[in-house]
Write a protein that holds these residues in place. Sequence first.
Motif, PDB file in Angstrom:
ATOM      1  N   GLU A   1       0.885  -1.321  -0.042  1.00  0.00           N
ATOM      2  CA  GLU A   1       0.183   0.039   0.048  1.00  0.00           C
ATOM      3  C   GLU A   1       0.650   1.080  -0.083  1.00  0.00           C
ATOM      4  OE1 GLU A   1      -3.158   2.204  -0.718  1.00  0.00           O
ATOM      5  OE2 GLU A   1      -3.073  -0.044  -0.535  1.00  0.00           O
ATOM      6  N   ALA A   2       1.998   1.236   0.763  1.00  0.00           N
ATOM      7  CA  ALA A   2       2.646   2.349   0.612  1.00  0.00           C
ATOM      8  C   ALA A   2       3.456   2.605  -0.603  1.00  0.00           C
ATOM      9  CB  ALA A   2       3.972   2.084   1.829  1.00  0.00           C
ATOM     10  N   VAL A   3       4.021   1.737  -1.226  1.00  0.00           N
ATOM     11  CA  VAL A   3       4.567   1.789  -2.462  1.00  0.00           C
ATOM     12  C   VAL A   3       3.392   1.854  -3.465  1.00  0.00           C
ATOM     13  CG1 VAL A   3       5.747   0.568  -4.391  1.00  0.00           C
ATOM     14  CG2 VAL A   3       6.496   0.220  -2.088  1.00  0.00           C
ATOM     15  N   GLY A   4       2.192   1.575  -3.320  1.00  0.00           N
ATOM     16  CA  GLY A   4       0.929   1.910  -4.058  1.00  0.00           C
ATOM     17  C   GLY A   4       0.845   3.335  -4.180  1.00  0.00           C
ATOM     18  N   ILE A   5       0.748   3.876  -2.948  1.00  0.00           N
ATOM     19  CA  ILE A   5       0.370   5.209  -2.736  1.00  0.00           C
ATOM     20  C   ILE A   5       1.434   6.112  -3.492  1.00  0.00           C
ATOM     21  CG2 ILE A   5       0.095   7.079  -1.053  1.00  0.00           C
ATOM     22  CD1 ILE A   5      -1.436   5.172   0.575  1.00  0.00           C
ATOM     23  N   PHE A   6       2.673   5.895  -3.078  1.00  0.00           N
ATOM     24  CA  PHE A   6       3.760   6.485  -3.851  1.00  0.00           C
ATOM     25  C   PHE A   6       3.667   6.594  -5.362  1.00  0.00           C
ATOM     26  CE2 PHE A   6       7.975   6.933  -5.256  1.00  0.00           C
ATOM     27  CZ  PHE A   6       8.462   8.106  -4.979  1.00  0.00           C
ATOM     28  N   GLY A   7       3.365   5.528  -5.726  1.00  0.00           N
ATOM     29  CA  GLY A   7       3.083   5.455  -7.420  1.00  0.00           C
ATOM     30  C   GLY A   7       2.048   6.291  -7.720  1.00  0.00           C
ATOM     31  N   TYR A   8       0.813   6.272  -7.041  1.00  0.00           N
ATOM     32  CA  TYR A   8      -0.267   6.987  -7.184  1.00  0.00           C
ATOM     33  C   TYR A   8      -0.055   8.424  -7.124  1.00  0.00           C
ATOM     34  CZ  TYR A   8      -5.231   8.319  -6.979  1.00  0.00           C
ATOM     35  OH  TYR A   8      -6.456   8.801  -7.377  1.00  0.00           O
ATOM     36  N   ARG A   9       0.806   8.686  -6.052  1.00  0.00           N
ATOM     37  CA  ARG A   9       1.259  10.255  -6.090  1.00  0.00           C
ATOM     38  C   ARG A   9       2.109  10.828  -7.369  1.00  0.00           C
ATOM     39  NH1 ARG A   9      -1.839  13.320  -2.328  1.00  0.00           N
ATOM     40  NH2 ARG A   9      -2.207  12.080  -0.649  1.00  0.00           N
ATOM     41  N   MET A  10       2.997   9.847  -7.796  1.00  0.00           N
ATOM     42  CA  MET A  10       4.014  10.210  -9.048  1.00  0.00           C
ATOM     43  C   MET A  10       2.998  10.245 -10.061  1.00  0.00           C
ATOM     44  SD  MET A  10       6.909  10.518  -7.913  1.00  0.00           S
ATOM     45  CE  MET A  10       6.276  11.123  -6.443  1.00  0.00           C
ATOM     46  N   GLY A  11       1.902   9.493 -10.225  1.00  0.00           N
ATOM     47  CA  GLY A  11       0.977   9.786 -11.149  1.00  0.00           C
ATOM     48  C   GLY A  11       0.295  11.006 -11.332  1.00  0.00           C
ATOM     49  N   MET A  12      -0.249  11.110  -9.843  1.00  0.00           N
ATOM     50  CA  MET A  12      -0.816  12.621  -9.883  1.00  0.00           C
ATOM     51  C   MET A  12       0.050  13.875 -10.161  1.00  0.00           C
ATOM     52  SD  MET A  12      -3.137  12.015  -6.712  1.00  0.00           S
ATOM     53  CE  MET A  12      -4.010  13.620  -6.951  1.00  0.00           C
ATOM     54  N   LEU A  13       1.362  13.565  -9.798  1.00  0.00           N
ATOM     55  CA  LEU A  13       2.439  14.748 -10.020  1.00  0.00           C
ATOM     56  C   LEU A  13       2.656  14.756 -11.352  1.00  0.00           C
ATOM     57  CD1 LEU A  13       4.565  16.466  -8.842  1.00  0.00           C
ATOM     58  CD2 LEU A  13       6.103  14.397  -9.006  1.00  0.00           C
ATOM     59  N   CYS A  14       2.601  13.769 -12.163  1.00  0.00           N
ATOM     60  CA  CYS A  14       2.732  13.873 -13.722  1.00  0.00           C
ATOM     61  C   CYS A  14       1.696  14.571 -14.344  1.00  0.00           C
ATOM     62  CB  CYS A  14       2.842  12.285 -14.322  1.00  0.00           C
ATOM     63  SG  CYS A  14       3.248  12.563 -15.999  1.00  0.00           S
ATOM     64  N   SER A  15       0.371  14.235 -13.907  1.00  0.00           N
ATOM     65  CA  SER A  15      -0.800  14.897 -14.544  1.00  0.00           C
ATOM     66  C   SER A  15      -0.991  16.344 -14.126  1.00  0.00           C
ATOM     67  CB  SER A  15      -1.945  13.880 -14.533  1.00  0.00           C
ATOM     68  OG  SER A  15      -2.541  13.574 -13.295  1.00  0.00           O
ATOM     69  N   GLY A  16      -0.752  16.472 -12.829  1.00  0.00           N
ATOM     70  CA  GLY A  16      -0.752  17.821 -12.351  1.00  0.00           C
ATOM     71  C   GLY A  16       0.485  18.744 -12.423  1.00  0.00           C
ATOM     72  N   ALA A  17       1.494  18.661 -11.784  1.00  0.00           N
ATOM     73  CA  ALA A  17       2.556  19.612 -11.845  1.00  0.00           C
ATOM     74  C   ALA A  17       3.248  19.519 -13.209  1.00  0.00           C
ATOM     75  CB  ALA A  17       3.657  19.372 -10.735  1.00  0.00           C
ATOM     76  N   GLY A  18       3.448  18.163 -13.845  1.00  0.00           N
ATOM     77  CA  GLY A  18       4.078  17.925 -14.957  1.00  0.00           C
ATOM     78  C   GLY A  18       3.128  18.485 -16.002  1.00  0.00           C
ATOM     79  N   ALA A  19       2.006  18.229 -16.201  1.00  0.00           N
ATOM     80  CA  ALA A  19       0.960  18.973 -17.319  1.00  0.00           C
ATOM     81  C   ALA A  19       1.264  20.284 -17.115  1.00  0.00           C
ATOM     82  CB  ALA A  19      -0.339  18.425 -16.814  1.00  0.00           C
ATOM     83  N   LEU A  20       1.103  21.132 -16.022  1.00  0.00           N
ATOM     84  CA  LEU A  20       1.061  22.600 -15.961  1.00  0.00           C
ATOM     85  C   LEU A  20       2.271  23.057 -16.394  1.00  0.00           C
ATOM     86  CD1 LEU A  20      -0.606  23.369 -12.641  1.00  0.00           C
ATOM     87  CD2 LEU A  20      -1.692  23.490 -14.762  1.00  0.00           C
ATOM     88  N   SER A  21       3.379  22.406 -16.024  1.00  0.00           N
ATOM     89  CA  SER A  21       4.903  23.073 -16.462  1.00  0.00           C
ATOM     90  C   SER A  21       4.976  22.701 -17.909  1.00  0.00           C
ATOM     91  CB  SER A  21       5.852  22.042 -15.626  1.00  0.00           C
ATOM     92  OG  SER A  21       5.885  22.234 -14.276  1.00  0.00           O
TER      93      SER A  21
END
Length: 454
Positions: A159-179
Amino acid sequence: MEDAFIFTLRFWQETLSLYRNPRVIAMGFLGFSSGLPLLLTSSTLAFWLKKLGLDYTTIGLLSLTALPYTIKFLWAPIVDKVPLPFLTKHFGQRRSWLLLSQVLLGLCLLSLSFINPVESLSVTCALAVAISFSSATQDIAMLAYQMERLGRSQYGAGEAVGIFGYRMGMLCSGAGALSLSTVVSWNTVYMVMAFSLIVGLITVLRIKEPERPNADEEYNTLLKHYKKKFPAFSSLNQGLLPSLHLAVLSPFSDFMKRQGWVLALIIMFTYKIGDNIIGTMHNLFYIELGFNELEISAASKIFGMWASILGGFIGGLLFSRWGLYKSLYFCGLTHSLSILSNLILLHVGNDILSLYFCVAAEHITSGMRLTALFAYQLTLCNRIHAATQLALLTSLVHLGRVTFASTSGWIVDHLGWNNLFLISTFSIIPVLLIIHWLSVLEGQPFFKQKKANN
């Protein structure tokens, strides 16, 4: 002293070894694929639409396109039991549904990259709904895969690793997309996001199909029941009825045997009410204060993500220290109070330090609250029916997000930012009362009255 040191060293070696297990590592890549689509139909899409001149009210109403997340428990039994032609034979039940959902996600995101979302608003809405539906289906299959593939001792690490990956996905579609939107068009951004799903596809092709949990005992009990109740039915029909019962009815009837199950469902729906009322307006609030895309992505997405991860660890410590209901209560309360930091930012205006303070307060407490909520969900589920029951619980969480977020634009347009944050802060009060009531009902009160002295 030496024995204590050796024991501590072995403990940490065994703990860290869990994170080197290929099964656990795979959860991170699947988590990335699960986290990527969420913002692409919410805050990131809202940012793109506002840049094209769409009004706040319409943007807020578009939050309703995330409705499939809220009703995914309706087709969870299908994902759990129904095989897909060709795919299931070659990849197994879990991996076949993961592949199908990820391919559909990629095609929908790619289609969105070829249109003007404001000029083709109806098409945009249809694609957003399709993305939400495919993403919700992927979540159902991934959750079932995780429950069946990992051993009980690996659940925490997975679950810890899954949440970390989930956050990375959100980082990609959030900050990554905006940048990325500062150097290429938004259509290109969504095309890049579509191809980013290759991470999930490669993972599914490389992982192994899990062993399915055995429900023969419950099936045989149901079969005897239906044979006795419908003796005139053929053996085929008698076998079909318990199968349908096991897939569709048993997860819900089993859940309803719990004391206080109605209150538990209300908590699922309303626990994140403060954030849900704000909805997709956070980025728009920062824009109105004069912050640019790079400042918002650095503070809200990148810094905010790490603050949330820190909050998750704090929430875990509080859960271990205080137990279920006290941590659920405290984490919900502190996060709602943190929303008031937006009023400070509203008063100060375009000040980068105030922005980071506001983001830190909200995201750390948000991480704490997420850990408490997920721990509570796990205590509510039976492992045999975990996929459908967790789909039900997470659907209610998403239903709260969609229901309350749809009002955010109207509140801003008619009542202003100040009242949006005040309403969001104090809306948690009924939820906290329900948590306390449920803790008393289950004999685990965390506010203990002192006995009066005689």
